[in-house]
Design a protein around this motif. Sequence first.
Motif, PDB file in Angstrom:
ATOM      1  N   MET B   1       0.909  -0.992   0.039  1.00  0.00           N
ATOM      2  CA  MET B   1      -0.010  -0.067  -0.090  1.00  0.00           C
ATOM      3  C   MET B   1       0.815   1.262   0.076  1.00  0.00           C
ATOM      4  SD  MET B   1      -3.364   0.647   0.322  1.00  0.00           S
ATOM      5  CE  MET B   1      -3.214   2.040   1.607  1.00  0.00           C
ATOM      6  N   ASN B   2       0.563   2.072  -0.905  1.00  0.00           N
ATOM      7  CA  ASN B   2       1.389   3.149  -1.154  1.00  0.00           C
ATOM      8  C   ASN B   2       0.710   4.426  -1.588  1.00  0.00           C
ATOM      9  OD1 ASN B   2       1.327   2.772  -3.640  1.00  0.00           O
ATOM     10  ND2 ASN B   2       3.472   2.000  -3.897  1.00  0.00           N
ATOM     11  N   LEU B   3      -0.579   4.432  -0.990  1.00  0.00           N
ATOM     12  CA  LEU B   3      -1.365   5.531  -1.651  1.00  0.00           C
ATOM     13  C   LEU B   3      -1.970   6.292  -0.252  1.00  0.00           C
ATOM     14  CD1 LEU B   3      -3.450   3.879  -4.539  1.00  0.00           C
ATOM     15  CD2 LEU B   3      -1.572   5.441  -4.840  1.00  0.00           C
ATOM     16  N   ASP B   4      -2.089   7.503  -0.179  1.00  0.00           N
ATOM     17  CA  ASP B   4      -2.865   8.215   0.646  1.00  0.00           C
ATOM     18  C   ASP B   4      -4.536   8.093   0.618  1.00  0.00           C
ATOM     19  OD1 ASP B   4      -3.257   9.934  -1.132  1.00  0.00           O
ATOM     20  OD2 ASP B   4      -2.000  11.473  -0.471  1.00  0.00           O
ATOM     21  N   THR B   5      -5.004   8.438   1.801  1.00  0.00           N
ATOM     22  CA  THR B   5      -6.458   8.399   1.572  1.00  0.00           C
ATOM     23  C   THR B   5      -7.328   9.252   0.515  1.00  0.00           C
ATOM     24  OG1 THR B   5      -6.653   8.383   4.163  1.00  0.00           O
ATOM     25  CG2 THR B   5      -8.521   8.615   3.410  1.00  0.00           C
ATOM     26  N   SER B   6      -6.757  10.314   0.329  1.00  0.00           N
ATOM     27  CA  SER B   6      -7.578  11.086  -0.935  1.00  0.00           C
ATOM     28  C   SER B   6      -7.238  10.320  -2.232  1.00  0.00           C
ATOM     29  CB  SER B   6      -7.024  12.273  -0.775  1.00  0.00           C
ATOM     30  OG  SER B   6      -5.512  12.446  -1.253  1.00  0.00           O
ATOM     31  N   SER B   7      -5.965   9.912  -2.380  1.00  0.00           N
ATOM     32  CA  SER B   7      -5.826   8.824  -3.709  1.00  0.00           C
ATOM     33  C   SER B   7      -6.812   7.764  -3.541  1.00  0.00           C
ATOM     34  CB  SER B   7      -4.313   8.390  -3.885  1.00  0.00           C
ATOM     35  OG  SER B   7      -3.548   9.506  -3.466  1.00  0.00           O
ATOM     36  N   LEU B   8      -6.835   7.206  -2.294  1.00  0.00           N
ATOM     37  CA  LEU B   8      -7.739   5.946  -2.352  1.00  0.00           C
ATOM     38  C   LEU B   8      -9.278   6.548  -2.755  1.00  0.00           C
ATOM     39  CD1 LEU B   8      -6.192   4.202   0.983  1.00  0.00           C
ATOM     40  CD2 LEU B   8      -6.560   3.444  -1.444  1.00  0.00           C
ATOM     41  N   ALA B   9      -9.570   7.468  -2.159  1.00  0.00           N
ATOM     42  CA  ALA B   9     -11.156   7.814  -2.522  1.00  0.00           C
ATOM     43  C   ALA B   9     -11.267   8.051  -4.103  1.00  0.00           C
ATOM     44  CB  ALA B   9     -11.390   9.306  -1.922  1.00  0.00           C
ATOM     45  N   LEU B  10     -10.150   8.619  -4.622  1.00  0.00           N
ATOM     46  CA  LEU B  10     -10.189   8.684  -6.153  1.00  0.00           C
ATOM     47  C   LEU B  10     -10.267   7.267  -6.606  1.00  0.00           C
ATOM     48  CD1 LEU B  10      -9.727  11.290  -7.855  1.00  0.00           C
ATOM     49  CD2 LEU B  10      -7.473  10.262  -8.162  1.00  0.00           C
ATOM     50  N   VAL B  11      -9.615   6.344  -6.160  1.00  0.00           N
ATOM     51  CA  VAL B  11      -9.529   5.064  -6.588  1.00  0.00           C
ATOM     52  C   VAL B  11     -11.122   4.370  -6.748  1.00  0.00           C
ATOM     53  CG1 VAL B  11      -9.142   2.420  -6.437  1.00  0.00           C
ATOM     54  CG2 VAL B  11      -7.293   4.093  -6.087  1.00  0.00           C
ATOM     55  N   VAL B  12     -11.618   4.612  -5.396  1.00  0.00           N
ATOM     56  CA  VAL B  12     -13.177   4.256  -5.297  1.00  0.00           C
ATOM     57  C   VAL B  12     -13.815   5.023  -6.355  1.00  0.00           C
ATOM     58  CG1 VAL B  12     -15.167   4.201  -3.721  1.00  0.00           C
ATOM     59  CG2 VAL B  12     -12.887   3.852  -2.686  1.00  0.00           C
ATOM     60  N   ALA B  13     -13.851   6.259  -6.559  1.00  0.00           N
ATOM     61  CA  ALA B  13     -14.757   7.047  -7.438  1.00  0.00           C
ATOM     62  C   ALA B  13     -14.550   6.494  -8.863  1.00  0.00           C
ATOM     63  CB  ALA B  13     -14.473   8.514  -7.380  1.00  0.00           C
ATOM     64  N   GLY B  14     -13.272   6.184  -9.504  1.00  0.00           N
ATOM     65  CA  GLY B  14     -12.971   5.769 -10.480  1.00  0.00           C
ATOM     66  C   GLY B  14     -13.543   4.288 -10.531  1.00  0.00           C
TER      67      GLY B  14
END
Lengths: 231, 112
Positions: B1-14
């Motif tokens: 895991m090398n993503l922060d929470t806002s990047s993860l939120a972007l992943v979920v949205a995508g």
Amino acid sequence: MRATLPLMAGVIPFGIIFGAMSVAGGIPAGIAGAMSAFVFAGSAQLIAAGLLSSGAGIVVVITTTFFVNLRHNLYAATLAPHVGNLPQRWLLALAFWLTDETYLVVIRRYAQHDRSPYKHWFHLGSALTMYGSWQVSTWLGIWAGGSIPNPAGWGLDFALPATFIGMLVPLIRGRSMLVCVTVAGALSLALNTLPNQFGMVIAVCAGALAGSLTQRLDITAPNRQRETAAS
Amino acid sequence: MNLDTSSLALVVAGMAAVTYVSRYPILFLAGRFGLPRSVMDALSFVPPAVLIAVILPSVLLRDGGLQLDWRNEYLAAALVTAFISWRSQRLFLAILCGMLALWLWRGLLLIV
């Protein structure tokens, strides 16, 4: 609802596995919960959790999700003749809750020959039952995964491959499926060193292509033999 | 895991976006126009290809290399899972036996 029950029993453990795997892989509980609430796609979520915990980037996870979910198009295409006449808001809703399990239950109901005008209500009921089970089991898994120290030591990291093996074995029927799996499997190992697991995406495309080509050859070959025999 | 929470939120949205795109448009369009047969055929091979491409690396690759011998407890457990699944066609029995096999094999390796 009753027709959906056996599949619910099948889905709940996956939800728990997803929740526990996410926590084990370092994904925050809120993100895992949001994924279940907004994405609602079992295999894609399990794969995404695996990819994220092994350090994959944003683009890879979203691209993989796209490919994993391509099969929904197949379900949608099969369901379309049955729901095509429903109002637009029904289609928008049913599309969001379309999953493998709901598809399997609902397509059987649509195939029955009675002329009940309420089959889409059955569809919606089944879909919502699945959605509810998925949310509850995800949080159960998050809770369980957080309270067990070092889940990998317990072999929890084998839960995903074991589940996928159990799903794959019944699918392997016939030569074209065997070719597909061999090509995809070999490439997934050979291309594993590619950055961000792009190798997997290539392996899947090549495997699906090889499988469908073999299928086409198998269908045309007997015809050709028959033609030679006739002449 | 090398993503922060806002990047993860972007992943979920995508993920949510591409998933909805895989569900709605065809439901809407195929009702009217239908899909080419060849596309439908190729799509039916995607699930098994995805499954094997996830299974093999996670079972066979250990510490960055191919480990094809009896000391790989994941390989042993995978073979048990596949065999039970093939004989019984029951998903959860197969998973259960696979997990048991993994624990047993680990125990044996500690002794040997």
